[in-house]
Structures are given as structure tokens and as C-alpha cells.
Design an enzyme around this catalytic site. Structure first.
Site, PDB file in Angstrom:
ATOM      1  N   LEU A 249       0.832  -1.208   0.000  1.00 30.39           N
ATOM      2  CA  LEU A 249       0.000   0.000   0.000  1.00 30.39           C
ATOM      3  C   LEU A 249       0.866   1.257   0.000  1.00 30.39           C
ATOM      4  O   LEU A 249       0.561   2.237  -0.670  1.00 30.39           O
ATOM      5  CB  LEU A 249      -0.942   0.004   1.211  1.00 30.39           C
ATOM      6  CG  LEU A 249      -1.977   1.133   1.198  1.00 30.39           C
ATOM      7  CD1 LEU A 249      -2.928   0.988   0.012  1.00 30.39           C
ATOM      8  CD2 LEU A 249      -2.774   1.173   2.498  1.00 30.39           C
TER       9      LEU A 249
ATOM     10  N   SER B 191      21.555  15.564  14.495  1.00 31.57           N
ATOM     11  CA  SER B 191      21.649  15.116  13.105  1.00 31.57           C
ATOM     12  C   SER B 191      21.790  16.295  12.152  1.00 31.57           C
ATOM     13  O   SER B 191      21.299  17.393  12.421  1.00 31.57           O
ATOM     14  CB  SER B 191      20.423  14.282  12.744  1.00 31.57           C
ATOM     15  OG  SER B 191      19.250  15.036  12.923  1.00 31.57           O
TER      16      SER B 191
ATOM     17  N   GLU C 249      25.528  12.358  13.068  1.00 33.70           N
ATOM     18  CA  GLU C 249      24.760  11.097  13.066  1.00 33.70           C
ATOM     19  C   GLU C 249      24.553  10.434  11.701  1.00 33.70           C
ATOM     20  O   GLU C 249      23.539   9.756  11.502  1.00 33.70           O
ATOM     21  CB  GLU C 249      23.389  11.306  13.753  1.00 33.70           C
ATOM     22  CG  GLU C 249      23.487  11.863  15.164  1.00 33.70           C
ATOM     23  CD  GLU C 249      22.128  12.102  15.827  1.00 33.70           C
ATOM     24  OE1 GLU C 249      21.136  11.466  15.433  1.00 33.70           O
ATOM     25  OE2 GLU C 249      22.066  12.927  16.761  1.00 33.70           O
TER      26      GLU C 249
ATOM     27  N   ARG D 236       4.219   6.119   6.169  1.00 34.62           N
ATOM     28  CA  ARG D 236       5.459   5.910   6.918  1.00 34.62           C
ATOM     29  C   ARG D 236       5.343   4.659   7.787  1.00 34.62           C
ATOM     30  O   ARG D 236       4.437   4.532   8.610  1.00 34.62           O
ATOM     31  CB  ARG D 236       5.797   7.121   7.771  1.00 34.62           C
ATOM     32  CG  ARG D 236       7.036   6.865   8.598  1.00 34.62           C
ATOM     33  CD  ARG D 236       7.700   8.128   9.099  1.00 34.62           C
ATOM     34  NE  ARG D 236       8.625   7.784  10.163  1.00 34.62           N
ATOM     35  CZ  ARG D 236       9.842   7.270   9.968  1.00 34.62           C
ATOM     36  NH1 ARG D 236      10.299   7.074   8.747  1.00 34.62           N
ATOM     37  NH2 ARG D 236      10.615   6.964  10.988  1.00 34.62           N
TER      38      ARG D 236
ATOM     39  N   HIS E 182      17.569  16.231  25.179  1.00 38.70           N
ATOM     40  CA  HIS E 182      16.739  16.921  24.193  1.00 38.70           C
ATOM     41  C   HIS E 182      15.336  16.342  24.248  1.00 38.70           C
ATOM     42  O   HIS E 182      15.146  15.126  24.261  1.00 38.70           O
ATOM     43  CB  HIS E 182      17.334  16.758  22.796  1.00 38.70           C
ATOM     44  CG  HIS E 182      16.381  17.185  21.725  1.00 38.70           C
ATOM     45  ND1 HIS E 182      16.008  18.493  21.554  1.00 38.70           N
ATOM     46  CD2 HIS E 182      15.697  16.471  20.804  1.00 38.70           C
ATOM     47  CE1 HIS E 182      15.141  18.568  20.554  1.00 38.70           C
ATOM     48  NE2 HIS E 182      14.934  17.353  20.088  1.00 38.70           N
TER      49      HIS E 182
ATOM     50  N   GLU F 213      11.834  21.825  22.225  1.00 38.79           N
ATOM     51  CA  GLU F 213      11.021  22.496  21.214  1.00 38.79           C
ATOM     52  C   GLU F 213      10.248  23.613  21.903  1.00 38.79           C
ATOM     53  O   GLU F 213       9.715  23.422  22.985  1.00 38.79           O
ATOM     54  CB  GLU F 213      10.070  21.465  20.622  1.00 38.79           C
ATOM     55  CG  GLU F 213       9.368  21.898  19.379  1.00 38.79           C
ATOM     56  CD  GLU F 213       8.509  20.760  18.825  1.00 38.79           C
ATOM     57  OE1 GLU F 213       9.015  19.636  18.681  1.00 38.79           O
ATOM     58  OE2 GLU F 213       7.337  21.023  18.552  1.00 38.79           O
TER      59      GLU F 213
ATOM     60  N   HIS G 159      10.783  21.986  11.471  1.00 37.80           N
ATOM     61  CA  HIS G 159       9.808  21.200  10.717  1.00 37.80           C
ATOM     62  C   HIS G 159       9.364  21.917   9.458  1.00 37.80           C
ATOM     63  O   HIS G 159       8.615  21.377   8.651  1.00 37.80           O
ATOM     64  CB  HIS G 159       8.620  20.843  11.605  1.00 37.80           C
ATOM     65  CG  HIS G 159       9.047  20.068  12.818  1.00 37.80           C
ATOM     66  ND1 HIS G 159       9.266  20.670  14.036  1.00 37.80           N
ATOM     67  CD2 HIS G 159       9.356  18.760  12.974  1.00 37.80           C
ATOM     68  CE1 HIS G 159       9.678  19.753  14.901  1.00 37.80           C
ATOM     69  NE2 HIS G 159       9.741  18.595  14.285  1.00 37.80           N
TER      70      HIS G 159
HETATM   71  N1  GLN Z   1      19.725  13.693  18.199  1.00 38.36           N
HETATM   72  C1  GLN Z   1      18.582  13.416  17.392  1.00 38.36           C
HETATM   73  C2  GLN Z   1      18.659  14.168  16.070  1.00 38.36           C
HETATM   74  O1  GLN Z   1      19.133  15.252  16.058  1.00 38.36           O
HETATM   75  C3  GLN Z   1      17.307  13.805  18.107  1.00 38.36           C
HETATM   76  C4  GLN Z   1      16.112  13.444  17.283  1.00 38.36           C
HETATM   77  C5  GLN Z   1      14.796  13.719  17.970  1.00 38.36           C
HETATM   78  O2  GLN Z   1      14.676  14.628  18.754  1.00 38.36           O
HETATM   79  N2  GLN Z   1      13.776  12.977  17.649  1.00 38.36           N
HETATM   80  O3  GLN Z   1      18.233  13.691  15.051  1.00 38.36           O
HETATM   81 ZN    ZN Z   2      13.666  16.600  18.659  1.00 38.61          ZN
END
Ligand code: GLN
Ligand code: ZN
Length: 763
Positions: free
Chosen positions: A28, A441, A492, A523, A649, A673, A702
Site C-alpha cells: 500500500l 543530526s 549522526e 510511513r 533533548h 522544542e 519542521h
Molecule cells: N539527536 C537526534 C537528532 O538530532 C534527536 C532526534 C529527535 O529529537 N527525535 O536527530
Molecule cells: Zn527533537
């Protein structure tokens, strides 16, 4: 009078509440993405979908199920399907004529419209689209999809039971927009569409309809149990309708069970894996209902203890009118079949049950209820054998791991006084005020993707792959130096996924080959399976970080995933409390931090983006969860010296119920965030006495939009009103892996410039 009556034909004994739909080989996903790209026609897409439905129903019927969930299929999401069924998609997509394109525009946006928001479906890793309800939203029944699927099923001779999100859950999970009151206040406006639907279902020859009401196992909206009672009393009062099954799952419905049982609905599904048997016995009105007993866990991957499940069924047999055996919830949340895995050893294979295997368990249990345990002797033997080997397999009972857990004391989760730590760290690191950094990342370049594909196909060996990833690290380090960031990361590139990467290196985890489950839309993810005691055979990240550090004089952050997030994004063992598994993982992470420190790494970040995701659905269960989650994080980060700076984080700006826990993590620096407002985030933290350093994300990663220096300066100025400069860090609000290189360079350049301007104003 209901036409449902009590005719015996209306009984069923064996079912599941829903099924996966992405296809055993993700057919799908490919078809839908092909349709988006213009490579697949609507007709061909429809054909793929119809084939997948047929295969699924056939499999259920072959397994012996006598009532088959239909309309469990979706091109994207069942909440979105329900919004479309109620003709309540947001007005911004109304101009799109083609219904399928309108549907996908609501799901994922297009050049002109933003999509609906997406959020987690209860405490699973599935994400639904959040319907938007304003005062001008009207509801009108559009039953085409569900009727078409019923017609297809009936054409194939399938005993179809349409599954539809119920009105209470639909509204409880929707979001009010444009100043409207909570959507639940619109219940009277939405019910007529459901009344009309019942009439259509009778015309379509449907005997049973299932309304999903998982919201009833939460405390999300006050007064839901009583409301559900009133709503289903009215639905049951419709004169021309099929029999109604109200499905609750993911927990115990509490007082909602009695409320529902006192209405005229014919059936209620209860989750007896996460809910309790006593609740059923406590409701006398269930004596004339069909109770669909969810005794096979629909959302984990373990083989069912059939003896125990049969015992559960036996204990409620006397208190219910009729009994049907089922999974506890839809099997949407588990992979299709173990047959697609060929790297499992015999023990491990024996312990597991994916969707297909669960259908057979349900059927075996229903048969045993009817004809006694001996009628399914082989299935029961197999279940007992699997349990026995789980008890004796050394991988699940590592004395060294157990001893270490036993010996944990409060000293193991406590570091020196926070403010003093921070002073020592700043002195050692020699950072400017308002230090700039990123979350980990960097963009996943095509070189990274090509290298990964080449490794998978065997075109390059492990050494060549590592060489290419090192080249990526070198590029990212050089880029950060050029931009002028203060604390660097390695980017990363070597990580396919922040959980799987660690699971693949830890003993106790198994990575499936084809265990795909839908995360949202097209996804899909392949969660690792945590089956045994966790050990870290060798350091996991030290070489990568020290390599990056060798390229620069600036500090490079070590980058790890925290124990709660590793648990949240895996299938976890069910033979011990989550807290124990969390602490085992925590020790592995702790060992890694100690090795990083030994290798000269002065800053280590342990990400916990999933801290809030695992929050229990019932308020009463939340404090205990937060307690063990905080302990596990602290266990993983308290093995280093006070001079080593621990970062964490977190990925959300609405802290709400976890704010106190965030403070209790006691990380030296918390990046978070902060999309709403920097002031609010920081004020919330201040209110709970948080005085460690904090990096509220100064721009939203985002979106592809590049933030200007002016707006970043404004954010920082706002932040400085809530925290002093000594505590404030400057960073984006999440990792950069989904972004393009160009925008990242521009955005970070502006961020560094803004930090510089603000620093000058400080002196
Ligand atoms: N260290 C990860 C990145 O920067 C954190 C990802 C996340 O917060 N989901 O991709
Ligand atoms: Zn994050």
C-alpha cells in the site's frame, strides 16, 4: 423496537478488532506514494487496496474467524476516514474536487494548503490526523467508503462487521479551531449522521457494526462515561439498525463499562490484557450482552499464554450473556507474520506471535471455550513449551545484569549540586555566554542514502561504508566550524534510526527483517524487539565521536538515545515491569557515557524525545511512570563526573503533565522544542523550580522556511526575560536530518549571528 432481536444467527464467537493494512510487503505504501508521484492511477491504486483487503479477510476466514472487521482498511488514517465520512474535512480543502485528492490534501497538505495536525493514537506509536472542528463545521453523512468495502466483502461471502470510529472518540480526539468550544460539545450535531449510517448498514445487509471508543479508557475529557451512556442509548434506540458492538481498548473502561451495559447495545468489547476481569464481573447488565473478550494482546508481539487466557475467559463466562474471543485491540500495531522472518532462532521464534499468529491463537481459544482444552491440545502444548523456554533461556536471565540492578542506590542516580556543576563545566569548556549548538543530526545527503543502499546490497563492505560515513562526519564538522557554532556534533550519518542503531548493538534486542508497522500514512517503522536482559558488549559510539573530535579544537557532543525513548520505540518484554527494562537499558547507556568521558568527551547528550509518549492514559498511573522514567534517565547520566556536561533533548513544547519530570531529569542543559512561545516554555520551567541551563528551540526545523536574524534575536530577547544569560543556550528545536543543506546553512548562520548580537548587548 430494534430489529436486532435476539436471534442466534446474530452471535459470533471468534474475531479481531481490526487488522494491519499496509500490506505484508508494504504494497500500500508503494501504491499510495506512486499515486502521489503520478506514477500510479487511481484505478490501479484502488485495485491494490482491494487486493490487500481481500487477502486480509481471506486469511481471517481461513483462520476460523466468524465475524470479520471490514473498513479497518484506510488509505491513510481511520480518524481522517471518519472526518471524511462525516463530510467534516477542513474548509481549506473543500475546493479540491476529486475526493481522493481532497482526502490526501487534508492528510499531507499540498502547495496551497497545510495538512491537519498529526498526533499519537493513545499510547501507541501510531499517529492519527486530528480533525478540526469550528463553529461552522457541519456534519453530513458520506458513507461511500464504508459501503463500498462492505459490498466488496459481501461479494466475497465475508461475514463483514464494519468498524467505524465512534462519535464520542471522534469528537474527544478532535481539535477545536477558530475559537470554538471543545468538539465534544457538538455531539448532538454529529449523531444524526450516525443514525443515518445505521439505516444504510441495514440496507447493505450488515448484521453487526463495531463502533470504536478507545477514548473511554482515558481521562482525557471529563464526563465521557456518562456521555457515552447517553449517546449509545440513543444509537441503540434507532428502530432500524444492525446490532451494535462498542469496542473499548488500550485499558480498562472503568465506569464507562456499566454506562454502556445499561444501554440497549448488543455487544461490548473489553481489553482483558490491559483491563481487568473484575470490572466485567462487577457489571450485572453484561449478563445479556455479547462480550467480546480481548485476551490476545493485539499490540505486542508475544505468543499468548493460552492456559492463562482460557482461564480469563472461563472466569467471565458466567457473568456475560454470550462470549466471543478476540484480540485486545486492532492488530494494526503489529507486523503481519513471523513467516517473513528467517533469522530467528527456534526459541525466539517460539516466543513470538505477529498478526497472523494471533489470529490462530484467537481461533484456538474460541475452539477451546466451545469444546474444551483438549480440542486444541497441540496449540496449548506449543504455548506451554514457549513459556518454559522463556523461563530457562539464559539470555533472559543474566545474573550479572540482575545483580547490578539489585545494587542500585540513590547515589547512582545523583550528581553534585546543579549550579556548582554548571560553573565547573563552563570553566572547563571555555564557552562564550549564549553558547550555540545543534541537536545532533545533519541533513541525510544522497551520498549517505546511496552508501546505505550499497551496503545492504553487498556492493560495498562494512569498511568502505564506514569510510564514507567518516567523510560525512568530516564535512559536517568543517561546516559547523565555518558557520561558527560553539559546541559541535558529528551529525549522526551512521544512524539509520536513533533507536534501532542502539538496539542493533545491544544484547537483548532483536531487529526484525520485515516487521513493519504503520507509524502514520505511508510511513512505516520496524521496531526492534526487546526480549532479553540488556548488555552492551562493546562501546557503541566512542569511535565516531572521537573521530569527529580529532578534527576540531571546539568541543564535540557525544550523542546517545535515552532509555525511555529506546523502550517507547521498541516492542518490549512482557515478563517484567517496564521500569526494570528501562533500568537495564539505562546501565548500557551509562557505560557508554563513562567510556565517552574516558575518551575525553566533555559534553554528552542523552535524547529523550519520547518521555511524554509513554505517559499512561489514566491520571492515577502517571506519577509512578514519571518516577521510574526519571530514575532510568538519571541512572544513565549520573555515572560521569560533575565536570562532564550532560545534555538532554525533548521534542515537544506542550509540557503539561511532564514539566516536573523534565526538571527532575537534572540534565545540565535541556534543549526543547519551543514553537509556541519562548517565554511560556521557560516560565513553565521556572514555575517548577528548574534552574539548570536550557536551550529553547529558536526556530522550527519542521518547516523549510529560513528564519531571519531579527526574529531569532527577538526570541532570544524574550528568553532572556525568563532566564539569565548564564543559563541560556541557543539551538534549533530538533535534529536537522529531514532538512536540505542550503536551508540549514542559512538558518544556522542567522542563528549564530543573532547569538553574537545578543552577546554584545549583554556587556
Ligand atoms: N539527536 C537526534 C537528532 O538530532 C534527536 C532526534 C529527535 O529529537 N527525535 O536527530
Ligand atoms: Zn527533537
Amino acid at each position: 423496537m430494534s430489529t436486532s432481536g435476539k436471534s442466534p444467527a446474530r452471535r459470533f464467537t471468534t474475531t479481531v478488532l481490526g487488522t494491519p493494512r499496509i500490506g505484508p510487503r508494504r504494497e500500500l505504501k508503494r501504491a499510495v506514494e506512486g499515486y502521489w508521484a503520478g506514477r500510479v492511477s487511481a484505478t490501479d491504486l484502488d485495485k491494490v487496496a482491494a487486493d490487500l483487503r481481500r487477502q486480509t479477510w481471506q486469511e481471517l476466514a481461513d483462520a476460523g474467524l466468524d465475524s470479520i472487521p471490514v473498513n479497518a482498511f484506510s488509505y491513510y488514517d481511520q480518524m481522517l476516514d471518519t472526518a471524511a465520512m462525516l463530510d467534516a474535512l477542513p474548509p481549506r480543502v473543500a475546493g479540491i474536487d476529486d475526493p481522493l485528492d481532497r482526502y490526501f490534501a487534508a492528510a499531507r497538505g499540498n502547495a496551497d494548503v497545510t495538512p491537519l495536525e498529526m498526533t499519537k493514537w493513545f499510547d501507541t506509536n501510531y499517529h492519527y490526523l486530528v480533525p478540526e472542528i469550528s463553529d461552522s463545521t457541519t456534519f453530513r453523512l458520506r458513507p461511500e467508503k464504508v459501503l463500498a468495502e462492505i459490498a466488496q466483502a459481501h461479494g466475497l461471502g465475508v461475514a463483514a462487521r464494519p468498524v467505524i470510529v465512534g462519535p464520542v472518540t471522534f469528537l474527544a480526539l478532535a481539535k477545536a479551531v477558530d475559537g470554538a468550544a471543545h468538539p465534544i460539545t457538538r455531539i448532538d450535531d454529529v449523531l444524526p449522521a450516525y443514525f443515518e449510517l445505521l439505516d444504510h448498514l441495514v440496507d447493505a445487509g450488515v448484521e453487526w457494526v463495531q463502533f470504536d471508543e478507545p477514548a473511554l479508557v482515558t481521562d482525557a475529557v471529563e464526563g465521557l462515561p456518562q456521555l457515552a451512556g447517553a449517546v449509545y442509548q440513543r444509537l441503540a434506540g434507532v428502530s432500524r439498525r444492525p446490532a451494535i458492538l462498542v469496542a473499548t481498548y488500550f485499558g480498562d473502561p472503568g465506569s464507562a463499562l456499566g454506562e454502556l451495559a445499561r444501554t440497549g447495545v448488543e455487544g461490548i468489547a473489553v481489553d482483558l490484557v490491559e483491563g481487568s476481569v473484575d470490572s466485567v464481573a462487577a457489571v450485572p447488565e453484561l449478563a445479556d450482552k455479547l462480550v467480546v473478550a480481548g485476551v490476545v494482546n493485539g499490540r505486542n508481539i508475544w505468543r499468548t499464554d493460552l492456559d492463562k487466557a482460557l482461564g480469563t475467559l472461563g472466569s467471565i463466562l458466567g457473568s456475560v450473556g454470550n462470549l466471543a474471543v478476540s484480540t485486545s485491540c486492532s492488530t494494526l500495531h503489529v507486523p503481519y507474520t513471523l513467516d517473513a522472518e528467517d533469522a530467528l532462532d527456534d526459541n525466539l521464534r517460539g516466543w513470538l506471535a505477529f498478526a497472523s499468529e494471533k489470529y490462530r491463537e484467537v481461533a484456538a481459544l474460541a475452539h477451546a471455550v466451545r469444546d474444551g482444552r483438549d480440542s486444541e491440545a497441540a496449540a496449548f502444548d506449543e504455548s506451554r513449551r514457549a513459556l518454559a523456554t522463556r523461563e530457562t533461556d539464559d539470555r533472559l536471565h543474566d545474573p550479572a545484569v540482575r545483580a547490578r540492578l539489585e545494587a542500585v542506590t540513590s547515589a547512582d542516580i545523583t550528581r553534585g549540586e546543579a549550579a556548582a556543576r554548571l560553573e565547573q563545566q563552563y570553566e572547563q569548556l571555555g564557552l562564550p555566554p549564549l553558547p550555540t549548538t545543534t541537536i545532533g543530526s545533519y541533513p541525510q545527503t544522497s551520498a549517505i542514502r546511496l552508501a546505505r543502499a550499497a551496503l545492504r546490497k553487498g556492493e560495498i563492505d562494512e569498511a568502505e561504508y564506514e569510510r564514507r560515513m567518516q567523510a560525512e562526519v568530516a564535512d559536517v564538522v568543517a561546516l559547523q566550524e565555518k558557520i561558527g557554532l560553539d559546541v559541535l556534533v558529528h551529525g549522526e550519518p551512521e544512524r539509520n534510526d536513533m533507536v534501532q542503531y542502539f538496539a542493533e548493538q545491544l544484547d537483548g534486542f532483536f531487529a526484525t527483517q520485515n516487521g513493519w508497522v504503520q507509524s502514520y500514512g505511508t510511513r512505516c517503522v520496524r521496531p526492534p524487539i526487546l526480549y532479553g536482559d540488556v548488555r552492551r558488549p562493546t562501546p557503541m559510539t566512542v569511535d565516531w565521536i572521537t573521530y569527529a573530535q580529532s578534527l576540531t579544537a571546539k568541543p564535540v557532543k557525544g550523542m546517545l538515545t535515552g532509555p525511555v525513548t529506546i523502550l517507547a520505540w521498541s516492542f518490549v518484554r512482557d515478563d517484567q515491569p517496564l521500569s526494570e527494562s528501562a533500568n537495564q537499558i539505562a546501565f548500557a547507556i551509562r557505560d557508554e557515557t563513562v567510556d565517552l568521558e574516558k575518551a575525553g568527551v566533555g559534553i554528552i547528550q542523552v535524547d529523550e524525545p519520547a518521555l511524554r509518549e509513554l505517559l499512561p492514559l489514566r491520571d492515577a498511573d502517571k506519577p509512578a511512570y514519571l518516577d521510574w522514567a526519571v530514575t532510568a534517565f538519571r541512572l544513565s547520566t549520573s555515572g560521569v563526573a560533575d565536570t562532564t556536561q550532560v545534555h538532554t533533548h525533548l521534542c515537544y513544547s506542550e509540557f503539561g503533565e511532564v514539566i516536573g519530570a523534565i526538571a527532575a531529569l537534572d540534565a545540565d542543559v535541556t534543549s526543547i522544542e519551543a514553537a509556541r512561545s519562548h517565554m511560556e516554555v521557560l516560565d513553565d520551567l521556572n514555575k517548577v523550580g528548574f534552574s539548570n541551563a536550557v536551550g529553547p528551540g529558536v526556530y522550527d526545523i519542521h518547516s523549510p522556511r529560513v528564519p531571519g536574524t531579527g526574529e531569532i534575536e527577538e526570541s532570544l530577547a524574550a528568553a532572556l526575560k525568563a532566564v539569565d544569560a548564564r543559563r541560556l543556550w541557543v539551538n534549533p528545536d530538533c535534529g536537522l536530518k529531514t532538512r536540505g543543506n542550503e536551508e540549514v546553512i542559512e538558518s544556522l548562520t542567522n542563528m549564530v549571528a543573532a547569538a553574537q548580537t545578543m552577546r554584545e548587548q549583554l556587556v
